[in-house]
Design a protein around this motif. Structure first.
Motif, short mmCIF file in Angstrom:
data_model
loop_
_atom_site.label_atom_id
_atom_site.label_comp_id
_atom_site.label_asym_id
_atom_site.label_seq_id
_atom_site.Cartn_x
_atom_site.Cartn_y
_atom_site.Cartn_z
N LEU A 37 25.92 1.70 -36.73
CA LEU A 37 26.15 2.02 -35.41
C LEU A 37 25.86 3.66 -35.46
O LEU A 37 25.47 4.25 -34.37
CB LEU A 37 27.45 1.91 -34.81
CG LEU A 37 27.72 0.47 -34.42
CD1 LEU A 37 28.98 0.07 -34.07
CD2 LEU A 37 26.89 -0.02 -33.35
N THR A 41 23.24 5.86 -33.38
CA THR A 41 23.52 6.99 -32.86
C THR A 41 22.85 8.39 -33.09
O THR A 41 22.32 8.91 -32.04
CB THR A 41 25.02 7.12 -32.52
OG1 THR A 41 25.54 5.99 -32.40
CG2 THR A 41 25.45 8.13 -31.70
N ASP A 42 22.82 8.68 -34.37
CA ASP A 42 22.53 9.74 -34.95
C ASP A 42 20.90 9.94 -34.65
O ASP A 42 20.34 11.04 -34.74
CB ASP A 42 22.89 9.92 -36.49
CG ASP A 42 22.82 11.30 -36.73
OD1 ASP A 42 22.47 12.35 -36.23
OD2 ASP A 42 22.74 11.47 -38.27
N LEU A 45 20.55 9.94 -30.20
CA LEU A 45 21.42 10.82 -29.31
C LEU A 45 20.87 12.39 -29.24
O LEU A 45 20.51 12.85 -28.49
CB LEU A 45 22.59 10.87 -29.64
CG LEU A 45 23.83 11.91 -28.82
CD1 LEU A 45 23.56 11.49 -27.38
CD2 LEU A 45 25.02 11.89 -29.43
N SER A 88 19.67 10.46 -41.31
CA SER A 88 20.11 8.94 -40.87
C SER A 88 19.31 8.03 -41.66
O SER A 88 19.93 7.03 -42.42
CB SER A 88 19.77 8.66 -39.35
OG SER A 88 20.76 9.23 -38.60
N SER A 145 26.33 17.47 -30.96
CA SER A 145 26.32 16.34 -31.32
C SER A 145 25.90 16.30 -32.82
O SER A 145 26.17 15.44 -33.53
CB SER A 145 25.21 15.59 -30.45
OG SER A 145 23.83 16.15 -30.80
N LEU A 149 27.91 14.36 -35.57
CA LEU A 149 27.52 13.21 -36.36
C LEU A 149 27.54 13.38 -37.73
O LEU A 149 27.85 12.51 -38.42
CB LEU A 149 26.04 12.70 -35.69
CG LEU A 149 25.87 12.05 -34.00
CD1 LEU A 149 24.79 12.31 -33.51
CD2 LEU A 149 26.83 10.92 -34.26
#
Length: 198
Positions: A37, A41-42, A45, A88, A145, A149
């Motif tokens: 997850l 998201t990384d 976003l 990521s 963000s 993250l």
């Protein structure tokens, strides 16, 4: 009248128990799939926040390529989502390759730490240049963000490492208990036979 109240309270209690069970299941699912997850998201976003700062009408491959061509470390923001995506991909790739022992104290935690710290250093160096002239909410959100993250990756990797270490410790204790039993039972049987002979 009393029976109706009892039945109603039972239904409410059953509904509360079902709700608590569902919340517990959802929480455990989120904990188990936290790395995946977080990677999703990384990846999405920061890119979404950058696309907000660029007018939708001008968002195209030509616009993105022009951002790369006219890249300036002090003003360009295209590198923030790019760093998040690379971070990521690397972390997820290492996570997929690792098993229990490697997740406990191996490459996963080390690679996550290196990727997160490098991205934090990059963002920290870049932030003063970007915010020296004009501060926009989308730019602040983009930087925040990325920082949050990166820290999130570190926290999740550390928690997974601790969890896998506990599993390995329990497994080691179980193996030692089994080996002790295998060694202990023959001795016990031998003593029992000697007692019977006497």
């Amino acid at each position: 009248m009393g029976l109706g109240k009892v039945e109603k309270s039972r239904r409410i209690l059953r509904a509360v128990k079902t709700f608590v069970f569902l919340i517990t299941m959802l929480a455990s699912l989120l904990i188990l799939s936290a790395p995946i997850l977080l990677v999703i998201t990384d990846t999405l976003l920061p890119s979404a926040l950058l696309s907000v700062s660029i007018p939708f009408s001008s968002l195209s491959l030509e616009t993105i390529s022009s951002h790369f061509q006219n890249y300036d470390f002090r003003y360009s923001l295209i590198d923030i989502p790019l760093i998040s995506i690379i971070r990521s991909i690397v972390i997820f790739f290492v996570y997929c390759l690792c098993d229990g022992p490697r997740l406990s104290r191996g490459p996963y935690l080390g690679v996550t730490m290196v990727c997160s710290l490098l991205s934090l250093v990059f963002v920290s160096i870049k932030a003063p240049y970007v915010f020296s002239t004009e501060v926009k909410i989308t730019e602040v959100a983009l930087f925040m963000s990325s920082i949050v993250l990166a820290v999130g990756h570190l926290v999740v990797a550390y928690r997974i490492s601790c969890r896998e270490r506990r599993k390995l410790l329990i497994y080691k204790i179980d193996i030692e208990a089994v080996s002790a039993c295998h060694k202990g039972f023959p001795t016990y049987n031998k003593l029992l036979q000697e007692v019977r002979v006497k």
